[in-house]
Write a protein that holds these residues in place. Structure first.
Motif, PDB file in Angstrom:
ATOM      1  N   ALA A  37       0.834  -1.205   0.000  1.00  0.00           N
ATOM      2  CA  ALA A  37       0.000   0.000   0.000  1.00  0.00           C
ATOM      3  C   ALA A  37       0.869   1.257   0.000  1.00  0.00           C
ATOM      4  O   ALA A  37       0.573   2.238  -0.690  1.00  0.00           O
ATOM      5  N   SER A 111      -1.824  -0.234   9.549  1.00  0.00           N
ATOM      6  CA  SER A 111      -2.726  -0.839   8.561  1.00  0.00           C
ATOM      7  C   SER A 111      -2.323  -0.397   7.157  1.00  0.00           C
ATOM      8  O   SER A 111      -1.610   0.591   6.993  1.00  0.00           O
ATOM      9  N   TRP A 113      -4.093   1.111   4.921  1.00  0.00           N
ATOM     10  CA  TRP A 113      -4.588   2.461   4.644  1.00  0.00           C
ATOM     11  C   TRP A 113      -3.707   3.514   5.311  1.00  0.00           C
ATOM     12  O   TRP A 113      -3.411   4.555   4.720  1.00  0.00           O
ATOM     13  N   THR A 114      -3.299   3.244   6.527  1.00  0.00           N
ATOM     14  CA  THR A 114      -2.408   4.182   7.219  1.00  0.00           C
ATOM     15  C   THR A 114      -1.061   4.256   6.521  1.00  0.00           C
ATOM     16  O   THR A 114      -0.474   5.334   6.398  1.00  0.00           O
TER      17      THR A 114
END
Length: 214
Positions: A37, A111, A113-114
């Motif tokens: 990510a 995470s 997303w973080t």
């Protein structure tokens, strides 16, 4: 354009702070997914900036000594001066004890997303802006020029991509090597920042002055 983009891309990919943060992301409980990510968000920022520049210029540089042309050179000159000042500031502070920011300790359970948001925050935007200003002044119409932009984005992400792939295919050896790399960065962060800032700053200032007087 190509030489400028290579130097800027190298400076981006060797920035110590994002590398240190990425090592901690990879060490987290969901490190591989969070790392992916992070890399995707990092690349998305670079691609988005380059695409925005191409949309605004149409791939054609502004006329020499026109306001847009002078403005883009002035941006590079300002960034170059800023890098020199920052590099000198860090040189004078080199050797002083420093602590990692408190937020680094919170990456143990990050995470995806973080991690993606962290990639956006840690992007060295001044260097990305220097790359964008370089593209503004270039004619981008051939396959080779578009390939140069793709390679710039990949080069700017090369260190992150290498670490992500290493963890994916050799997690045990990668953990040992990344721990060593983090220790080295902790001990040599100031020196790395000084060298990168001063060298690229001097290059940007010299190139910008030469373009303004031609």
């Amino acid at each position: 354009m190509i030489l400028d983009l290579i130097l800027i891309g190298l400076a981006i990919t060797l920035e110590p702070v994002p590398i240190t943060a990425f090592i901690l992301v990879l060490s987290a409980r969901k490190g591989l997914r969070a790392g992916l990510a992070f890399v995707l968000a990092w690349l998305a920022c670079l691609v988005g900036v380059m695409a925005a520049v191409l949309l605004s210029t149409g791939g054609s540089p502004p006329a020499l000594h026109s306001t847009p042309s002078t403005a883009s050179i002035a941006v590079k000159l300002t960034i170059g001066v800023g890098l020199i000042v920052f590099g000198e500031y860090r040189r004078r502070r080199a050797g002083r004890p420093h602590r990692d920011p408190a937020w680094l300790a919170k990456l143990n359970d990050v995470s995806p997303w973080t991690a993606a948001g962290l990639a956006v925050l840690l992007q060295p935007w001044a260097l990305v802006a220097a790359g964008a200003a370089t593209v503004v002044q270039a004619k981008v119409s051939s396959f080779e020029s578009y390939l140069a932009l793709v390679l710039f984005c990949l080069l700017s992400s090369a260190s992150l991509l290498a670490m992500e792939l290493h963890v994916a295919f050799s997690p045990e050896s990668a953990g040992v090597r990344l721990a060593r790399l983090r220790t080295w960065l902790t001990n040599h962060q100031d020196q790395a920042i000084v060298v990168l800032s001063l060298l690229l700053g001097l290059w940007l200032v010299g190139r910008s002055i030469a373009q303004l007087v031609q």
